[in-house]
Write an enzyme that holds these catalytic residues in place. Sequence first.
Site, PDB file in Angstrom:
ATOM      1  N   ASP A  67       7.966  33.204  15.774  1.00 20.47           N
ATOM      2  CA  ASP A  67       7.529  34.519  16.243  1.00 20.47           C
ATOM      3  C   ASP A  67       7.364  34.565  17.764  1.00 20.47           C
ATOM      4  O   ASP A  67       7.429  33.521  18.441  1.00 20.47           O
ATOM      5  CB  ASP A  67       6.215  34.919  15.549  1.00 20.47           C
ATOM      6  CG  ASP A  67       5.169  33.794  15.536  1.00 20.47           C
ATOM      7  OD1 ASP A  67       5.333  32.811  16.287  1.00 20.47           O
ATOM      8  OD2 ASP A  67       4.204  33.899  14.766  1.00 20.47           O
ATOM      9  N   ASN A 135      -6.828  35.096   8.571  1.00 16.33           N
ATOM     10  CA  ASN A 135      -6.707  36.126   7.523  1.00 16.33           C
ATOM     11  C   ASN A 135      -5.571  35.815   6.542  1.00 16.33           C
ATOM     12  O   ASN A 135      -5.162  36.669   5.769  1.00 16.33           O
ATOM     13  CB  ASN A 135      -6.515  37.511   8.158  1.00 16.33           C
ATOM     14  CG  ASN A 135      -5.194  37.625   8.935  1.00 16.33           C
ATOM     15  OD1 ASN A 135      -4.437  36.661   9.021  1.00 16.33           O
ATOM     16  ND2 ASN A 135      -4.922  38.786   9.492  1.00 16.33           N
ATOM     17  N   HIS A 137      -2.442  34.922   7.424  1.00 14.99           N
ATOM     18  CA  HIS A 137      -1.082  35.231   7.872  1.00 14.99           C
ATOM     19  C   HIS A 137      -0.268  33.961   8.135  1.00 14.99           C
ATOM     20  O   HIS A 137      -0.810  32.898   8.417  1.00 14.99           O
ATOM     21  CB  HIS A 137      -1.061  36.199   9.066  1.00 14.99           C
ATOM     22  CG  HIS A 137      -1.443  35.647  10.400  1.00 14.99           C
ATOM     23  ND1 HIS A 137      -2.272  36.317  11.269  1.00 14.99           N
ATOM     24  CD2 HIS A 137      -1.073  34.510  11.052  1.00 14.99           C
ATOM     25  CE1 HIS A 137      -2.395  35.609  12.377  1.00 14.99           C
ATOM     26  NE2 HIS A 137      -1.676  34.509  12.269  1.00 14.99           N
ATOM     27  N   GLU A 142       1.275  39.706   8.660  1.00 11.82           N
ATOM     28  CA  GLU A 142      -0.125  40.030   8.394  1.00 11.82           C
ATOM     29  C   GLU A 142      -0.314  40.435   6.928  1.00 11.82           C
ATOM     30  O   GLU A 142       0.665  40.748   6.243  1.00 11.82           O
ATOM     31  CB  GLU A 142      -0.554  41.178   9.315  1.00 11.82           C
ATOM     32  CG  GLU A 142      -0.472  40.859  10.806  1.00 11.82           C
ATOM     33  CD  GLU A 142      -1.599  39.934  11.298  1.00 11.82           C
ATOM     34  OE1 GLU A 142      -2.200  39.220  10.474  1.00 11.82           O
ATOM     35  OE2 GLU A 142      -1.858  39.928  12.518  1.00 11.82           O
TER      36      GLU A 142
HETATM   37  C1  GLP Z   1      -0.955  32.844  15.341  1.00  7.30           C
HETATM   38  C2  GLP Z   1       0.561  32.593  15.192  1.00  7.30           C
HETATM   39  C3  GLP Z   1       0.853  31.803  13.969  1.00  7.30           C
HETATM   40  C4  GLP Z   1      -0.155  30.667  13.911  1.00  7.30           C
HETATM   41  C5  GLP Z   1      -1.491  31.235  13.542  1.00  7.30           C
HETATM   42  C6  GLP Z   1      -2.623  30.236  13.611  1.00  7.30           C
HETATM   43  O1  GLP Z   1      -1.284  34.179  15.457  1.00  7.30           O
HETATM   44  N1  GLP Z   1       1.378  33.764  15.168  1.00  7.30           N
HETATM   45  O2  GLP Z   1       2.195  31.337  13.985  1.00  7.30           O
HETATM   46  O3  GLP Z   1       0.230  29.749  12.937  1.00  7.30           O
HETATM   47  O4  GLP Z   1      -1.773  32.398  14.276  1.00  7.30           O
HETATM   48  O5  GLP Z   1      -2.960  29.937  14.928  1.00  7.30           O
HETATM   49  P1  GLP Z   1      -3.797  28.658  15.345  1.00  7.30           P
HETATM   50  O6  GLP Z   1      -2.971  27.491  14.988  1.00  7.30           O
HETATM   51  O7  GLP Z   1      -3.991  28.800  16.825  1.00  7.30           O
HETATM   52  O8  GLP Z   1      -5.065  28.712  14.581  1.00  7.30           O
END
Ligand code: GLP
Length: 240
Positions: A67, A135, A137, A142
């Site tokens: 992404d 959440n 995702h 989402e």
């Molecule tokens: C972000 C990214 C995801 C990531 C997730 C968790 O928003 N778009 O690809 O896996 O949220 O993030 P983190 O690893 O910083 O907790």
Amino acid sequence: MEIIIVNDYAQMSERGALAVSETVKKNPRAVLGLATGSTPIQTYRLLIEQCERGELSFAEVRAVNLDEYAGLAAEHEQSYAYFMRKNLFDHIDIDLKNTHIPSGTAPDLQAECERYTALLAQMPRDLQILGLGSNGHIGFNEPGTPFSGRTHVVRLAESTVRDNSRLFDRIEDVPKMALTMGIADIMDAKKILIMASGKNKAQAVYNTVKGEVSESCPASVLQKHNNAVLIADAEAASLL
Ligand code: GLP
């Protein structure tokens, strides 16, 4: 889904790095689906170290990222393109031409999503690495995203903007839109490795593993994948 519970972030990262290195050693031309965020950073560090010691080569590996924020150029310090260079690509022997990430500044974001979907169809992932949003995702899919989706433009949930604001100077600077691989794209990977660390992921881990398979928790779709592995540390697994 196979569930592996480890003590802490360090052990989770060792397991993560092992899965990547095994994939690459088995197939030096492997296609890796890569994630950003805090979760895989140490995994990437360990891979860099293996590369520096000459134990692993990414010379022929191809990588596709999940992404990107809409509106952030690849040079922007908060863009995921920048993150990948800083945390992995600049320190390993991968050919940057073999790395792909949706462009957040394409003039037509819809057309960019279509381009990326076509690219993914030509590059089936041997291994997809995922983090987990608090959440539930995955990528930026989402809650409520259809499981059948391909790469698309999304409006980020308020909780995601809040979670990710820790990396920006001000919450107002966090983009509200992003481009993400769809859930169907993610599910196409031969193997999926989802990692989670810390208390703030505990509910999402519970819903992913024990909840019903539902679009209200995007990661729950992994229960339907035939080769999905979740590595959670003790805090993230505390509700299981
Ligand atoms: C972000 C990214 C995801 C990531 C997730 C968790 O928003 N778009 O690809 O896996 O949220 O993030 P983190 O690893 O910083 O907790």
